[in-house]
Structures are given as structure tokens and as C-alpha cells.
Scaffold this active site. Sequence first.
Site, PDB file in Angstrom:
ATOM      1  N   GLY A  51      -4.268 -66.665  22.657  1.00 28.25           N
ATOM      2  CA  GLY A  51      -4.570 -65.420  23.353  1.00 28.25           C
ATOM      3  C   GLY A  51      -5.244 -64.401  22.443  1.00 28.25           C
ATOM      4  N   ASN A  58       3.042 -57.228  28.910  1.00 28.17           N
ATOM      5  CA  ASN A  58       4.009 -58.124  28.290  1.00 28.17           C
ATOM      6  C   ASN A  58       5.362 -57.463  28.019  1.00 28.17           C
ATOM      7  OD1 ASN A  58       1.879 -56.991  26.486  1.00 28.17           O
ATOM      8  ND2 ASN A  58       3.361 -57.505  24.906  1.00 28.17           N
ATOM      9  N   GLN A  68       0.130 -62.973  30.388  1.00 26.78           N
ATOM     10  CA  GLN A  68       1.456 -62.929  31.026  1.00 26.78           C
ATOM     11  C   GLN A  68       1.387 -63.209  32.523  1.00 26.78           C
ATOM     12  OE1 GLN A  68       4.411 -62.540  29.540  1.00 26.78           O
ATOM     13  NE2 GLN A  68       3.624 -62.151  27.490  1.00 26.78           N
ATOM     14  N   SER A 104      -3.116 -67.925  27.109  1.00 21.91           N
ATOM     15  CA  SER A 104      -2.495 -68.548  25.948  1.00 21.91           C
ATOM     16  C   SER A 104      -1.487 -69.585  26.426  1.00 21.91           C
ATOM     17  CB  SER A 104      -1.791 -67.481  25.106  1.00 21.91           C
ATOM     18  OG  SER A 104      -1.051 -68.103  24.087  1.00 21.91           O
ATOM     19  N   HIS A 157       1.025 -71.196  25.143  1.00 22.13           N
ATOM     20  CA  HIS A 157       2.465 -71.160  24.819  1.00 22.13           C
ATOM     21  C   HIS A 157       3.238 -70.131  25.637  1.00 22.13           C
ATOM     22  CE1 HIS A 157       3.137 -67.560  22.127  1.00 22.13           C
ATOM     23  NE2 HIS A 157       1.832 -67.650  21.989  1.00 22.13           N
ATOM     24  N   THR A 216     -13.805 -78.471  15.291  1.00 24.18           N
ATOM     25  CA  THR A 216     -13.367 -79.686  15.981  1.00 24.18           C
ATOM     26  C   THR A 216     -12.259 -79.328  16.962  1.00 24.18           C
ATOM     27  OG1 THR A 216     -13.967 -81.044  14.097  1.00 24.18           O
ATOM     28  CG2 THR A 216     -12.379 -81.991  15.633  1.00 24.18           C
ATOM     29  N   CYS A 263       6.026 -58.562  18.213  1.00 19.50           N
ATOM     30  CA  CYS A 263       5.359 -58.030  17.025  1.00 19.50           C
ATOM     31  C   CYS A 263       6.047 -56.769  16.522  1.00 19.50           C
ATOM     32  CB  CYS A 263       3.904 -57.704  17.315  1.00 19.50           C
ATOM     33  SG  CYS A 263       3.187 -58.705  18.599  1.00 19.50           S
TER      34      CYS A 263
END
Length: 399
Positions: free
Chosen positions: A74, A154, A182, A202, A204, A240, A328
Site C-alpha cells: 500500500g 484505518n 481498508q 495492500s 496483507h 522481477t 505506526c
Amino acid sequence: MGEKRTVYMDHSATTYVKRDVLDAMVPYFTEHFGNPSSIYHIARDSKKAIDIARAQVAKALSAEPDEIYFTSGGSESDNWAIKGVAYANKKKGNHIITTKIEHHAVIHTCEYLEKNGFEVTYLPVDKYGLVDPADLEKAITDKTVLISIMYANNEIGTIEPIAELGAIARKHKVYFHTDAVQAIGNVQIDVKAQNIDLLSLSAHKFYGPKGTGVLYIRKGTKIDNLVHGGGQERRRRAGTENIVGIVGCGKAIELVTADIEGHNKRIRALRDRLLSGIVAKIPDAYLNGHPGKRLPGNINISFEFIEGESMLLWLDDEGICASTGSACTSGSLEPSHVLLATGLPVEISHGSLRLTLGDVNTDADVDFVLEVLPKVVTRLREMSPLYHKSGKDGGCNVQ
Ligand SMILES: *Cc1c(COP(=O)(O)O)cnc(C)c1O
């Protein structure tokens, strides 16, 4: 001795990887390890897998497969959307509009651009965390090249009126980016109907692997590359391909968008029972975010006279994984920029708790939190001089 119970209620920070997602990924670590840029057959298998994942993501967003680009997450997608559009359209103008409640991946990117000749307007939000479309329209100038407004917050879970904001951007011919990290799986996303030009995801956050993200870029959007190098991702994002991550991302998005309504119903029922239980058992508790326009699994609640970090440690001691705001800011005593933007006083914002429910949660989890949390809050308040000063402890004033 019984195993200690763990209740995970921090799905907005990250999710586990679903079994079906992992099973889809495993062969790409081993037999299908080829570099998709090579020409022999095992490489063709890798390329085919990426094509399938790209189609899965496109379908979930009502986009075309060639509008989907895979990234490292993200944060990279937000950086690419904002820096890429800003630099590619510099001749037209240097003005960007965003909000005060964005994720740091957006806010810090905008702050970086401010140091490099761009001007940024940070739109305010109301007490629920909602952006007023009229404020957006007023902020647009003939120098505005990009509007970036998150789909769902979030921390407090507020869902923004994205289609309406997108329509305003379209009317003024300004590119519209949304951080939908989210939102996916919780709301129906249709990039065409909602006038979205760029959208970040994102994996995860929706039961896929960490380190894989998506940027949707509407065909015809003028955008510079962020990662320079080889010609991967149709010459727009070098490196890659993270095939296992991409395969997992595709499978995960397919699963999480298969039954959005059913998921919402189940998670919302658990969340609502938890929320009403907390409010009934704990006095001086205030819900942050919008009462209705919010993510189904999100509770963000402030307890007066409490320090959020201590609450988290005590909850962890009981096996409950929660958060004070965004991951964070956990571990630092900075008040949340999101809560401050909603007008919450600093002292109260320090006592806020975020519980985000997901797939793993059950009625027994809700019961357990309802048993533990009121005890933790009571004990912490008993230790708080502010609580005693307030007189709400029954009148015993401790100076
Ligand atoms: C988690 C999150 C991000 C960052 O995603 P990563 O894949 O962890 O880099 C960006 N925006 C929002 C709203 C998020 O919740």
C-alpha cells in the site's frame, strides 16, 4: 494447564493469510519458480499465474486487467500514485488536494512534495471524520493536478463519499486517487462508476501476504514511473515480479470480494454487540468515527482518564491484541492526527482504543473482551490522578 487464549482484534493492522491463499502460493515457491521474463516453459507458467491474478484484481474493482499494476504494498502504491501524477503533470500545475486524516503513506508523500515545489491543501473533516464535498470543490484551482482522498479511514473506520468526491474531480478534470487499503472486501468498489482514476490496495489487509500491493491506473492517466529499471509491469514498474505475492493477492481478493454482504452482516453483528456491551459496562466512553458510515469491523472508542498505551499492555497481558490508533503511532505518545482532526481533545485522544474485527473473531471473543476490558479500564482509572480529581470516583480527591 490450558493454553492461554489469544483474541486478535487488530485486523486493520494486518490479517493472517487464508489457507486457500497460501495453498495457491506454495507451488510458485517451488516448481513454478521461473522468471516470467524468460522464454522457456516454466517461465510461461509464472507469466500465466500473474495474468490470472491481474484478472482477479481487475474483476474485484470493475477495472480492465491492463489497468492493474502490482507493487510492494500500500505504501508504494500511494507513493507512486501521488509522486507519479504530480511530476508527470507539473506543466499543468503544482497543486494537490488531500485530507488531514490520510494514512502516513499519503501525508508524508505530500509533505515531501511540498519541499519540492508543490502546494498541498489538507482538507478538514467533521467530528465523524467525513470530508465535505463542498470543501473539495472550493479547494480546486486551475493549478490542481491531483486529489487524493482515502476510501475508508484505518483508525476510525469512517467511509468517505467516494463516488461524490470522484464526480467533483471528474467535473473539474482533475485526477482522483483513493487509498482503498481498508475498504476492499467491506464495500463494493467500482472504479468506473465511482470516477476513480487511481486506487491503492495492500494484500496483507485482506488475508493475503505482506509485501504485495496494487495500483489501479485508469487507461490514459498521465503518470511517471516510481521504480526505474527493467521493463516489467508493461514498462511501468521495474523489478522481477513477486510471483508468490501476486498469486496470493489475486486469490485473496477473489475470496474477500465473493460475498461482501454476507461478510458485512456477520462482522457487523459481532461488532455491534461488542460496542453496545462496552458502552453499557464502561461509563465515560465515546465512540470515534461515524455511527453508521463506518467499516463493519471497526470500533474506535475513547475512555476518559485513561492512557491508551497502558490499556494495550494490560489487554495484551490478558491475551487481547488491539491498537490505540494506527500501528505506526503505537509505541509513541504522539496523539493520533486522525482523532485530532475530528476535534477530539488531546487528553481524550490519548485514551482511545481501536478494536478491528475480522474473519477469525467469534461470539466467544466478544464475550471475552466484554469480560476483560471493563476490569482493565476500572483498574487503570483507579490509578489515574485525573480520574480522582474529576470527582467521578465518588468524591475522594487525591491532590
Ligand atoms: C496499511 C495501510 C497502508 C500501507 O500499506 P502497506 O502494505 O503496509 O505498505 C496504506 N494505507 C492504509 C489506509 C493502510 O491501512
